[in-house]
Design a protein around this motif. Structure first.
Motif, PDB file in Angstrom:
ATOM      1  N   UNK A   8      -0.598  18.635  -6.557  1.00 25.60           N
ATOM      2  CA  UNK A   8      -0.855  17.191  -6.471  1.00 25.60           C
ATOM      3  C   UNK A   8      -0.255  16.635  -5.187  1.00 25.60           C
ATOM      4  N   UNK A   9      -1.031  15.835  -4.461  1.00 27.83           N
ATOM      5  CA  UNK A   9      -0.561  15.271  -3.198  1.00 27.83           C
ATOM      6  C   UNK A   9       0.544  14.256  -3.441  1.00 27.83           C
ATOM      7  N   UNK A  10       1.457  14.193  -2.496  1.00 24.60           N
ATOM      8  CA  UNK A  10       2.553  13.230  -2.572  1.00 24.60           C
ATOM      9  C   UNK A  10       1.994  11.821  -2.405  1.00 24.60           C
ATOM     10  N   UNK A  11       2.479  10.900  -3.232  1.00 23.56           N
ATOM     11  CA  UNK A  11       2.052   9.504  -3.137  1.00 23.56           C
ATOM     12  C   UNK A  11       2.767   8.843  -1.960  1.00 23.56           C
ATOM     13  N   UNK A  12       2.019   8.608  -0.868  1.00 23.72           N
ATOM     14  CA  UNK A  12       2.576   7.935   0.300  1.00 23.72           C
ATOM     15  C   UNK A  12       1.950   6.569   0.505  1.00 23.72           C
ATOM     16  N   UNK A  13       1.518   5.954  -0.571  1.00 27.34           N
ATOM     17  CA  UNK A  13       0.950   4.619  -0.457  1.00 27.34           C
ATOM     18  C   UNK A  13       1.998   3.667   0.096  1.00 27.34           C
ATOM     19  N   UNK A  14       1.530   2.672   0.844  1.00 33.86           N
ATOM     20  CA  UNK A  14       2.455   1.743   1.483  1.00 33.86           C
ATOM     21  C   UNK A  14       3.385   1.071   0.499  1.00 33.86           C
ATOM     22  N   UNK A  15       2.852   0.656  -0.657  1.00 35.54           N
ATOM     23  CA  UNK A  15       3.670  -0.051  -1.644  1.00 35.54           C
ATOM     24  C   UNK A  15       4.773   0.845  -2.181  1.00 35.54           C
ATOM     25  N   UNK A  16       4.436   2.106  -2.466  1.00 38.79           N
ATOM     26  CA  UNK A  16       5.436   3.024  -3.013  1.00 38.79           C
ATOM     27  C   UNK A  16       6.536   3.318  -1.995  1.00 38.79           C
TER      28      UNK A  16
END
Length: 238
Positions: free
Chosen positions: A1-9
């Protein structure tokens, strides 16, 4: 699973650990993060009077190192999109920058959409922040865009040690010890110190990153490993 690098997170995560960020960097790296930044400034030194930009600046250590290396005579800007980090960067600047004739300023900005004209800075640097940008290529293209022709984009980032013995020991520390120590001292809801090894493992290193830099508006990109390859300095010319 890809790492969550969303701006909000990412913004929330670094906001939560901002107060302990410097301490944990020094503790978990055994103080070598200070050496890595000083060596970056020596290998990519200020030249002339054009300004310098440090993106994903965090609490401003590399930006302040560049101001010191330039004798306080060159304008230095640090940008980051985490407000809590910039509050600390401004406090640090007010304590350490005393005699500078040129300003050191910090502003809130996304590395993927930098608020600067083309061809502005002699050096555009980033230390341990590019892997947190959700679109690595977009970040590199923006860094290259605002760099002056003949200037340098410098990326200091964790890499993967290649030696079997040292690399194996380091990976065990990085994956199992560091997250527990980091979470204990800098408690946060986003598991920031679990995110660190996961984001490093996904991030391109070595020739993969230099090739990406050349694809994004730079040329002759190269890298120098530091401390047995624990991290590396990547340099590309505009």
């Amino acid at each position: 699973m890809a790492v969550d690098k969303s701006g909000a997170r990412v913004r929330q995560m670094f906001g939560e650990i901002a107060r302990r960020y410097d301490l944990m960097n020094h503790v978990l790296s055994g103080g070598t993060d200070i050496y890595w930044r000083s060596r970056t400034v020596r290998l990519v030194p200020p030249q002339g009077d054009a300004p310098i930009l440090d993106v994903c600046t965090g609490t401003g250590d590399l930006a302040l190192a560049y101001s010191k290396a330039a004798g306080g005579r060159v304008p230095v800007v640090g940008s980051d999109f985490t407000h809590e980090m910039l509050v600390l960067a401004n406090r640090k600047r007010d304590k350490v920058v005393k005699e500078a004739s040129a300003p050191v300023s910090f502003l809130e900005a996304d590395t993927q959409k930098l608020p600067f004209p083309d061809n502005t800075f002699q050096i555009v640097s980033v230390a341990f922040g590019l892997r947190n940008v959700s679109d690595t290529r977009a970040g590199l293209r923006e860094m290259a865009r605002v760099c002056r022709p003949g200037g340098t984009v410098a990326v200091l980032e964790f890499s993967k040690p290649k030696g079997r013995l040292f690399g194996g020991i380091y990976q065990q520390y990085f994956r199992h010890v560091l997250p527990r120590v980091g979470q204990f001292f800098a408690k946060n809801k986003q598991d920031a110190y679990e995110y660190l090894p996961a984001s490093v493992s996904e991030f391109p290193s070595g020739e993969k990153l230099t090739a990406m830099m050349d694809e994004c508006g730079l040329h002759s990109s190269r890298y120098v490993p530091f401390t047995f390859g624990v991290c590396s300095l990547y340099m590309g010319t505009k």
